[in-house]
Design a protein around this motif. Sequence first.
Motif, PDB file in Angstrom:
ATOM      1  N   SER A  87       0.836  -1.214   0.000  1.00  0.00           N
ATOM      2  CA  SER A  87       0.000   0.000   0.000  1.00  0.00           C
ATOM      3  C   SER A  87       0.862   1.251   0.000  1.00  0.00           C
ATOM      4  O   SER A  87       0.589   2.210  -0.731  1.00  0.00           O
ATOM      5  N   LEU A  88       1.905   1.251   0.816  1.00  0.00           N
ATOM      6  CA  LEU A  88       2.808   2.396   0.904  1.00  0.00           C
ATOM      7  C   LEU A  88       3.516   2.647  -0.425  1.00  0.00           C
ATOM      8  O   LEU A  88       3.577   3.786  -0.901  1.00  0.00           O
ATOM      9  N   ILE A  89       4.019   1.590  -1.034  1.00  0.00           N
ATOM     10  CA  ILE A  89       4.704   1.729  -2.329  1.00  0.00           C
ATOM     11  C   ILE A  89       3.748   2.258  -3.389  1.00  0.00           C
ATOM     12  O   ILE A  89       4.089   3.171  -4.153  1.00  0.00           O
ATOM     13  N   ASN A  94       1.886   7.071  -6.543  1.00  0.00           N
ATOM     14  CA  ASN A  94       0.670   7.698  -7.075  1.00  0.00           C
ATOM     15  C   ASN A  94      -0.170   6.767  -7.939  1.00  0.00           C
ATOM     16  O   ASN A  94      -0.762   7.189  -8.930  1.00  0.00           O
ATOM     17  N   LYS A  95      -0.215   5.513  -7.569  1.00  0.00           N
ATOM     18  CA  LYS A  95      -1.020   4.536  -8.309  1.00  0.00           C
ATOM     19  C   LYS A  95      -2.473   4.611  -7.841  1.00  0.00           C
ATOM     20  O   LYS A  95      -2.751   4.758  -6.650  1.00  0.00           O
ATOM     21  N   LYS A  96      -3.393   4.479  -8.780  1.00  0.00           N
ATOM     22  CA  LYS A  96      -4.818   4.539  -8.454  1.00  0.00           C
ATOM     23  C   LYS A  96      -5.243   3.387  -7.542  1.00  0.00           C
ATOM     24  O   LYS A  96      -6.190   3.509  -6.787  1.00  0.00           O
ATOM     25  N   SER A  97      -4.533   2.275  -7.615  1.00  0.00           N
ATOM     26  CA  SER A  97      -4.879   1.107  -6.808  1.00  0.00           C
ATOM     27  C   SER A  97      -4.461   1.253  -5.340  1.00  0.00           C
ATOM     28  O   SER A  97      -4.796   0.403  -4.517  1.00  0.00           O
ATOM     29  N   ALA A  98      -3.778   2.327  -4.992  1.00  0.00           N
ATOM     30  CA  ALA A  98      -3.284   2.501  -3.620  1.00  0.00           C
ATOM     31  C   ALA A  98      -4.415   2.467  -2.600  1.00  0.00           C
ATOM     32  O   ALA A  98      -4.323   1.774  -1.581  1.00  0.00           O
ATOM     33  N   VAL A  99      -5.474   3.208  -2.850  1.00  0.00           N
ATOM     34  CA  VAL A  99      -6.576   3.278  -1.882  1.00  0.00           C
ATOM     35  C   VAL A  99      -7.222   1.906  -1.714  1.00  0.00           C
ATOM     36  O   VAL A  99      -7.560   1.505  -0.593  1.00  0.00           O
ATOM     37  N   TRP A 103      -7.404  -0.142   1.822  1.00  0.00           N
ATOM     38  CA  TRP A 103      -8.621  -0.756   2.362  1.00  0.00           C
ATOM     39  C   TRP A 103      -8.387  -2.233   2.665  1.00  0.00           C
ATOM     40  O   TRP A 103      -8.796  -2.729   3.721  1.00  0.00           O
ATOM     41  N   LEU A 104      -7.745  -2.945   1.737  1.00  0.00           N
ATOM     42  CA  LEU A 104      -7.451  -4.365   1.949  1.00  0.00           C
ATOM     43  C   LEU A 104      -6.583  -4.538   3.190  1.00  0.00           C
ATOM     44  O   LEU A 104      -6.854  -5.386   4.048  1.00  0.00           O
ATOM     45  N   PHE A 105      -5.530  -3.728   3.287  1.00  0.00           N
ATOM     46  CA  PHE A 105      -4.679  -3.760   4.475  1.00  0.00           C
ATOM     47  C   PHE A 105      -5.503  -3.538   5.737  1.00  0.00           C
ATOM     48  O   PHE A 105      -5.362  -4.261   6.726  1.00  0.00           O
ATOM     49  N   SER A 106      -6.369  -2.528   5.720  1.00  0.00           N
ATOM     50  CA  SER A 106      -7.159  -2.186   6.910  1.00  0.00           C
ATOM     51  C   SER A 106      -8.071  -3.330   7.333  1.00  0.00           C
ATOM     52  O   SER A 106      -8.158  -3.656   8.521  1.00  0.00           O
ATOM     53  N   VAL A 107      -8.743  -3.930   6.381  1.00  0.00           N
ATOM     54  CA  VAL A 107      -9.646  -5.041   6.701  1.00  0.00           C
ATOM     55  C   VAL A 107      -8.864  -6.213   7.295  1.00  0.00           C
ATOM     56  O   VAL A 107      -9.231  -6.757   8.341  1.00  0.00           O
ATOM     57  N   VAL A 108      -7.769  -6.588   6.639  1.00  0.00           N
ATOM     58  CA  VAL A 108      -6.942  -7.698   7.129  1.00  0.00           C
ATOM     59  C   VAL A 108      -6.378  -7.361   8.512  1.00  0.00           C
ATOM     60  O   VAL A 108      -6.386  -8.186   9.425  1.00  0.00           O
ATOM     61  N   SER A 109      -5.898  -6.142   8.671  1.00  0.00           N
ATOM     62  CA  SER A 109      -5.312  -5.704   9.932  1.00  0.00           C
ATOM     63  C   SER A 109      -6.323  -5.743  11.074  1.00  0.00           C
ATOM     64  O   SER A 109      -6.022  -6.229  12.174  1.00  0.00           O
ATOM     65  N   ILE A 110      -7.511  -5.253  10.834  1.00  0.00           N
ATOM     66  CA  ILE A 110      -8.550  -5.243  11.867  1.00  0.00           C
ATOM     67  C   ILE A 110      -8.944  -6.665  12.249  1.00  0.00           C
ATOM     68  O   ILE A 110      -9.038  -6.998  13.438  1.00  0.00           O
TER      69      ILE A 110
END
Length: 161
Positions: A87-89, A94-99, A103-110
């Motif tokens: 996500s950071l990379i 400035n990739k459109k897929s970053a957000v 979100w994927l990171f956040s869901v997995v993290s939670i």
Amino acid sequence: MDPLVVLGVQCTLSMLVFFLIIKWYVIPKITKETRFDILALLLLVNVFRYLPLSLFMPGQVSADFPPYLKEIVAHGDFLSGILALISLILLKSNKKSAVTFIWLFSVVSIIDMVVVLALAMSEKVYQLPLGANYFTVSVYVPMLIVIQVVILKILLAKAYK
């Protein structure tokens, strides 16, 4: 003093301190123009979630630490760390897929944090010798919880709508 009480006090104080840092120094800086820089900083802190792999190193935690829980903690955090790094990379590129990846990171993290905290409490891991990993439980995890709330606040903000 009961180990659960000690851990509860330390985690509560850690969470309070990180909440105040975020409230006083981060949230006031979140604007439509700064949100990506702040997300990058918050993701950078999460990149270090590979550190719980140390649970597999000899002598790092009690031999009584449930093996299945070591697997869940280490692999869930490792996956969260890798997703934070990707996500950071993407964000810094400035990739459109970053957000989407954030979100994927956040869901997995939670999911990881909720599952691990529930299992650790049910297994009474707080009664076991954790060595240096106690720092992770009493300081780093509360920080990650506060950071995750801010990441969600940014993702849900009107700036994305």
